[in-house]
Design a protein around this motif. Structure first.
Motif, PDB file in Angstrom:
ATOM      1  N   ASP A 339       0.916  -0.869   0.336  1.00 49.96           N
ATOM      2  CA  ASP A 339      -0.111   0.574   0.075  1.00 49.96           C
ATOM      3  C   ASP A 339       0.828   1.391   0.395  1.00 49.96           C
ATOM      4  OD1 ASP A 339      -2.301   1.844   0.349  1.00 49.96           O
ATOM      5  OD2 ASP A 339      -2.096   0.615   2.222  1.00 49.96           O
ATOM      6  N   PRO A 340       0.775   2.304  -0.694  1.00 45.58           N
ATOM      7  CA  PRO A 340      -0.352   2.082  -2.208  1.00 45.58           C
ATOM      8  C   PRO A 340       0.615   1.201  -3.548  1.00 45.58           C
ATOM      9  CG  PRO A 340       0.694   3.985  -2.246  1.00 45.58           C
ATOM     10  CD  PRO A 340       1.561   3.866  -1.134  1.00 45.58           C
ATOM     11  N   VAL A 341      -0.057   1.028  -4.142  1.00 45.63           N
ATOM     12  CA  VAL A 341       0.244   0.481  -5.784  1.00 45.63           C
ATOM     13  C   VAL A 341      -0.030   1.419  -7.011  1.00 45.63           C
ATOM     14  CG1 VAL A 341       0.301  -1.202  -7.446  1.00 45.63           C
ATOM     15  CG2 VAL A 341       0.595  -2.191  -5.357  1.00 45.63           C
ATOM     16  N   GLU A 342       1.028   1.918  -7.624  1.00 51.25           N
ATOM     17  CA  GLU A 342       0.505   2.751  -8.666  1.00 51.25           C
ATOM     18  C   GLU A 342       1.477   3.096 -10.091  1.00 51.25           C
ATOM     19  OE1 GLU A 342       3.053   6.868  -6.909  1.00 51.25           O
ATOM     20  OE2 GLU A 342       1.918   6.595  -5.752  1.00 51.25           O
ATOM     21  N   VAL A 343       0.748   2.925 -11.329  1.00 51.83           N
ATOM     22  CA  VAL A 343       0.190   2.831 -12.124  1.00 51.83           C
ATOM     23  C   VAL A 343       1.073   4.060 -12.679  1.00 51.83           C
ATOM     24  CG1 VAL A 343      -0.792   1.980 -13.954  1.00 51.83           C
ATOM     25  CG2 VAL A 343      -1.682   1.050 -12.327  1.00 51.83           C
ATOM     26  N   PRO A 344       2.255   4.272 -13.525  1.00 55.86           N
ATOM     27  CA  PRO A 344       2.698   4.892 -13.774  1.00 55.86           C
ATOM     28  C   PRO A 344       1.719   5.947 -15.103  1.00 55.86           C
ATOM     29  CG  PRO A 344       4.412   3.396 -13.776  1.00 55.86           C
ATOM     30  CD  PRO A 344       3.078   3.064 -13.453  1.00 55.86           C
ATOM     31  N   ASN A 345       1.501   6.654 -15.440  1.00 55.65           N
ATOM     32  CA  ASN A 345       0.652   7.751 -16.581  1.00 55.65           C
ATOM     33  C   ASN A 345      -0.394   7.429 -16.431  1.00 55.65           C
ATOM     34  OD1 ASN A 345       2.962   9.366 -17.250  1.00 55.65           O
ATOM     35  ND2 ASN A 345       3.636   7.380 -18.181  1.00 55.65           N
ATOM     36  N   PHE A 346      -1.715   6.468 -14.726  1.00 49.77           N
ATOM     37  CA  PHE A 346      -2.979   6.412 -15.165  1.00 49.77           C
ATOM     38  C   PHE A 346      -3.172   6.987 -16.214  1.00 49.77           C
ATOM     39  CE2 PHE A 346      -7.126   4.879 -13.682  1.00 49.77           C
ATOM     40  CZ  PHE A 346      -7.203   4.236 -13.777  1.00 49.77           C
ATOM     41  N   ALA A 347      -4.256   8.361 -15.959  1.00 49.97           N
ATOM     42  CA  ALA A 347      -4.920   8.948 -16.095  1.00 49.97           C
ATOM     43  C   ALA A 347      -4.599   8.357 -17.993  1.00 49.97           C
ATOM     44  CB  ALA A 347      -4.302  10.635 -15.849  1.00 49.97           C
ATOM     45  N   SER A 348      -2.966   8.482 -18.308  1.00 47.32           N
ATOM     46  CA  SER A 348      -3.163   8.604 -19.725  1.00 47.32           C
ATOM     47  C   SER A 348      -3.298   7.355 -20.494  1.00 47.32           C
ATOM     48  CB  SER A 348      -1.611   9.111 -20.182  1.00 47.32           C
ATOM     49  OG  SER A 348      -0.526   8.649 -19.512  1.00 47.32           O
ATOM     50  N   ALA A 425       0.107  -2.205 -18.862  1.00 46.22           N
ATOM     51  CA  ALA A 425       0.730  -1.418 -18.301  1.00 46.22           C
ATOM     52  C   ALA A 425      -0.226  -2.046 -16.276  1.00 46.22           C
ATOM     53  CB  ALA A 425      -0.326  -0.091 -17.813  1.00 46.22           C
ATOM     54  N   ILE A 426      -1.669  -2.291 -16.062  1.00 46.88           N
ATOM     55  CA  ILE A 426      -1.063  -2.984 -14.809  1.00 46.88           C
ATOM     56  C   ILE A 426      -1.046  -4.376 -14.650  1.00 46.88           C
ATOM     57  CG2 ILE A 426      -3.396  -4.151 -14.022  1.00 46.88           C
ATOM     58  CD1 ILE A 426      -3.796  -0.940 -14.228  1.00 46.88           C
ATOM     59  N   THR A 427      -0.482  -4.971 -15.703  1.00 42.17           N
ATOM     60  CA  THR A 427       0.008  -6.413 -15.458  1.00 42.17           C
ATOM     61  C   THR A 427       1.472  -5.800 -15.000  1.00 42.17           C
ATOM     62  OG1 THR A 427       0.484  -7.189 -17.566  1.00 42.17           O
ATOM     63  CG2 THR A 427      -1.584  -7.675 -16.326  1.00 42.17           C
ATOM     64  N   ARG A 432       5.839  -5.814 -11.044  1.00 42.98           N
ATOM     65  CA  ARG A 432       6.394  -4.722 -10.181  1.00 42.98           C
ATOM     66  C   ARG A 432       6.928  -4.695  -8.882  1.00 42.98           C
ATOM     67  NH1 ARG A 432       5.539   0.356 -12.247  1.00 42.98           N
ATOM     68  NH2 ARG A 432       5.745  -0.873 -13.759  1.00 42.98           N
ATOM     69  N   TYR A 433       5.549  -5.115  -8.410  1.00 45.14           N
ATOM     70  CA  TYR A 433       4.780  -4.851  -7.118  1.00 45.14           C
ATOM     71  C   TYR A 433       4.372  -6.420  -6.158  1.00 45.14           C
ATOM     72  CZ  TYR A 433       3.601   0.142  -6.420  1.00 45.14           C
ATOM     73  OH  TYR A 433       4.761   1.536  -7.084  1.00 45.14           O
ATOM     74  N   GLN A 434       4.393  -7.481  -7.089  1.00 45.82           N
ATOM     75  CA  GLN A 434       5.024  -9.172  -7.223  1.00 45.82           C
ATOM     76  C   GLN A 434       3.497  -9.153  -5.851  1.00 45.82           C
ATOM     77  OE1 GLN A 434       8.500  -9.841  -4.956  1.00 45.82           O
ATOM     78  NE2 GLN A 434       9.027 -10.801  -6.946  1.00 45.82           N
ATOM     79  N   VAL A 435       2.439  -8.842  -6.434  1.00 49.08           N
ATOM     80  CA  VAL A 435       0.988  -9.169  -6.206  1.00 49.08           C
ATOM     81  C   VAL A 435      -0.155  -9.141  -6.636  1.00 49.08           C
ATOM     82  CG1 VAL A 435       1.690  -7.000  -4.549  1.00 49.08           C
ATOM     83  CG2 VAL A 435      -0.480  -6.857  -6.995  1.00 49.08           C
ATOM     84  N   SER A 436      -0.798 -10.784  -6.267  1.00 48.96           N
ATOM     85  CA  SER A 436      -1.472 -11.009  -7.149  1.00 48.96           C
ATOM     86  C   SER A 436      -2.956 -10.570  -7.978  1.00 48.96           C
ATOM     87  CB  SER A 436      -1.345 -12.774  -6.947  1.00 48.96           C
ATOM     88  OG  SER A 436      -0.896 -12.924  -6.943  1.00 48.96           O
ATOM     89  N   ALA A 437      -3.799  -9.336  -6.723  1.00 45.93           N
ATOM     90  CA  ALA A 437      -4.717  -8.304  -7.239  1.00 45.93           C
ATOM     91  C   ALA A 437      -4.703  -7.733  -6.853  1.00 45.93           C
ATOM     92  CB  ALA A 437      -5.773  -9.645  -6.523  1.00 45.93           C
ATOM     93  N   LEU A 438      -5.234  -6.804  -7.253  1.00 43.81           N
ATOM     94  CA  LEU A 438      -5.618  -4.927  -6.495  1.00 43.81           C
ATOM     95  C   LEU A 438      -7.079  -4.799  -6.044  1.00 43.81           C
ATOM     96  CD1 LEU A 438      -4.017  -3.325 -10.370  1.00 43.81           C
ATOM     97  CD2 LEU A 438      -2.882  -3.807  -7.593  1.00 43.81           C
ATOM     98  N   ILE A 439      -7.051  -3.515  -5.419  1.00 44.45           N
ATOM     99  CA  ILE A 439      -8.125  -3.875  -4.761  1.00 44.45           C
ATOM    100  C   ILE A 439      -8.501  -2.329  -5.005  1.00 44.45           C
ATOM    101  CG2 ILE A 439      -8.348  -6.458  -3.195  1.00 44.45           C
ATOM    102  CD1 ILE A 439      -7.544  -3.747  -0.216  1.00 44.45           C
ATOM    103  N   TYR A 440     -10.062  -2.278  -4.091  1.00 40.29           N
ATOM    104  CA  TYR A 440     -10.403  -0.493  -4.018  1.00 40.29           C
ATOM    105  C   TYR A 440     -12.061  -0.906  -3.863  1.00 40.29           C
ATOM    106  CZ  TYR A 440     -10.490  -2.105  -9.306  1.00 40.29           C
ATOM    107  OH  TYR A 440     -10.505  -2.846  -9.804  1.00 40.29           O
ATOM    108  N   PRO A 441     -12.297   0.047  -3.378  1.00 38.36           N
ATOM    109  CA  PRO A 441     -14.038  -0.196  -3.207  1.00 38.36           C
ATOM    110  C   PRO A 441     -14.443  -0.439  -4.679  1.00 38.36           C
ATOM    111  CG  PRO A 441     -13.058   1.614  -1.881  1.00 38.36           C
ATOM    112  CD  PRO A 441     -12.002   1.147  -3.213  1.00 38.36           C
TER     113      PRO A 441
END
Length: 527
Positions: A339-348, A425-427, A432-441
């Motif tokens: 926490d957190p995991v950030e996706v570079p340039n997510f908006a673009s 970009a997501i995968t 990079r963070y070695q996570v198997s899932a991303l979470i959010y509401p």
């Protein structure tokens, strides 16, 4: 008195013996001659099958109980989740009872009464996608997934209301049946477009349900009604025979009260279908069964990333509090939280992913229905004037703007270069963070009030999975104001449903947030 004592003793013994004989001859609650009452409220597929095996209930009794609940609750409360019930449901139930008596075997979904969204073709049963323009249309064939579910023993109990032509993620209003309400609070919406299925399953009007998801329409309504909703990887489940919104994004999926039930449905629904070319991408990626991943310890050692880019989009304080508690609960169950995991340039990378393909897709669908379809094209729908006012702008827009599936401009998740780049970009970040899932509401805000269009905010479901094609599951994470549910969403890698099943099941078992809506209690036992 002494002379009377022997007589009294004999009399007492006789009476006692009579009473004892009467007691012993009375059938016990588990006696086959008098099965105990089986309660359908919050029952599961496993519960139903166990009841059949024990003789506590049969298929005809089960279907009857649900039909009684629909009659008692759907229209009288103005929930308005059901468009119609299947007039053949009881006869099918009797046939399934006869089959079980004969074979002593239960099919995987033997006699599981399903609530089916009204955009799934159902042979012999009206299918309209919520539109008056299709009122009275009865398909000759089932959608591929409906056919598979029936073969597994499931019964189409009822067709459910929806946002007309699936246009709204916010409400479930149709010109055919009006507006569906939220069973937890009838002053609020169940979201869209699969709100009818969500409301019906949440209110225990059926054992499980089917929805479709273009951007939000399984996960949003499930979140708003304390359900589990699976949006599978694009290509895992056939869309053939389902009225499309944007076929490049559409998928069907289960909406249920438990992860185990959703998993059982997915197991039957997944697979290659030559009528849906996208399913070729699933070949070799489907395990022998999905139920093996229902592991209550499935979160131990799991690495899960928190996508604050979505969770911090102006969240409601109570939803935010539930989300933070969910993170703590995941950790308590053994997960490692990044926490957190950030996706570079997510908006673009997420920009300009939508395409206006409704006219192209709906025209193809209507043409495939054959000469009995009352409308043949989008132009026919508009000319008929048979549509709810709130979708008039959508229909007009799609008449004037259509992008065909040409080249790599508006194609599927596996050939469109923009979509491939977004998924990468997501995968890449997950790697990079070695996570198997991303979470959010699932939604950052509680369900809006009926009629309050300004209250429709906080939908996180439309931002990633519909475009990248990744699987995304929602599971209950608690309740906010006025007993309104909220959902936790988990996004996984393509075709990694097994991992999401493990995580959502373990979280569900650790927290047990699901509870039935108080407005729809068990019916009094029939005399």
């Amino acid at each position: 008195m002494r002379k009377l004592l022997p007589f009294i003793c004999v009399l007492l013994l006789l009476l006692g013996g009579f009473a004892l004989t009467s007691y012993r001859s009375a059938p016990t609650p588990h006696s086959p001659s008098k099965p105990k009452a089986f309660q359908v409220v919050e029952t599961t597929i496993a519960d139903v099958h166990q009841a059949f095996k024990q003789g506590d209930c049969n298929c005809e009794q089960l279907v009857t109980a649900y039909l009684q609940r629909i009659e008692a609750y759907d229209q009288p409360t103005k929930l308005n989740a059901i468009v119609l019930t299947n007039p053949q449901a009881l006869e099918i139930a009797r046939q399934l009872d006869a089959e079980y008596r004969s074979t002593k075997k239960l099919r995987p979904l033997h006699c599981i009464p399903l609530i089916v969204k009204d955009n799934y073709n159902t042979a012999g049963l009206q299918t309209t996608a919520g539109s008056l323009a299709l009122k009275g249309f009865v398909p000759l064939e089932d959608a591929t997934t409906v056919k598979a579910l029936k073969a597994a023993g499931a019964i189409v109990l009822a067709k459910s209301n929806m946002a007309e032509w699936a246009f709204s993620p916010m409400v479930s209003i149709s010109s055919l049946a009006g507006e569906t309400l939220n069973p937890y609070n009838l002053l609020h919406v169940p979201a869209g477009s699969s709100g009818g299925t969500a409301a019906a399953v949440a209110a225990n009007l059926g054992t499980a349900g089917l929805g479709t998801d273009t951007g939000n329409s399984i996960r949003g309504p499930s979140s708003h009604t304390a359900l589990v909703g699976f949006r599978p990887t694009l290509g895992l489940v056939s869309r053939a025979g389902i009225a499309p919104l944007y076929l490049r994004n559409d998928t069907g999926g289960p909406m249920t009260r438990t992860v185990a039930d959703a998993t059982r449905l997915l197991e039957v629904m997944a697979g290659y279908d030559p009528a849906d070319p996208l399913t070729k991408y699933s070949e070799g990626k489907i395990p022998k069964n999905y139920q093996q991943f229902l592991d209550k310890n499935g979160l131990k050692g799991a690495r899960i990333g928190v996508l604050r880019t979505l969770s911090e989009r102006k969240p409601d304080p109570q939803v935010k509090a539930l989300f933070e508690r969910a993170i703590a609960d995941l950790q308590k169950a053994g997960a490692i939280i990044v926490d957190p995991v950030e996706v570079p340039n997510f908006a673009s990378v997420s920009k300009d992913q939508w395409c206006s393909v409704f006219q192209h897709d709906i025209n193809d669908y209507l043409a495939a229905l054959g000469p009995q379809a009352p409308v043949k094209s989008l132009n026919d729908i508009v000319a008929s004037g048979k549509f709810a006012p709130y979708i008039a702008e959508n229909l007009t827009y799609h008449q004037q703007h259509t992008e065909g599936a040409q080249g790599t401009t508006c194609t599927d998740a596996y050939t469109d270069t923009k979509r491939i780049a977004f998924r990468k970009a997501i995968t890449d970040v997950m790697d990079r963070y070695q996570v198997s899932a991303l979470i959010y509401p699932t939604w950052n805000n509680p369900p809006a009030k009926v009629g309050d269009f300004k209250g429709y905010k906080g939908d996180n479901s439309q931002l990633i999975a519909p475009h990248t094609g990744q699987p995304a599951f929602t599971v209950p994470m608690g309740f906010t104001y006025d007993n309104l549910p909220a959902g936790l969403q988990l996004l996984g890698r393509p075709f990694d449903e097994p991992t999401l099943i493990k995580y959502t099941y373990a979280y569900e078992q650790a927290t047990k947030h699901r509870k039935a809506p108080a407005l729809f209690p068990a019916l009094p036992a029939s005399k």
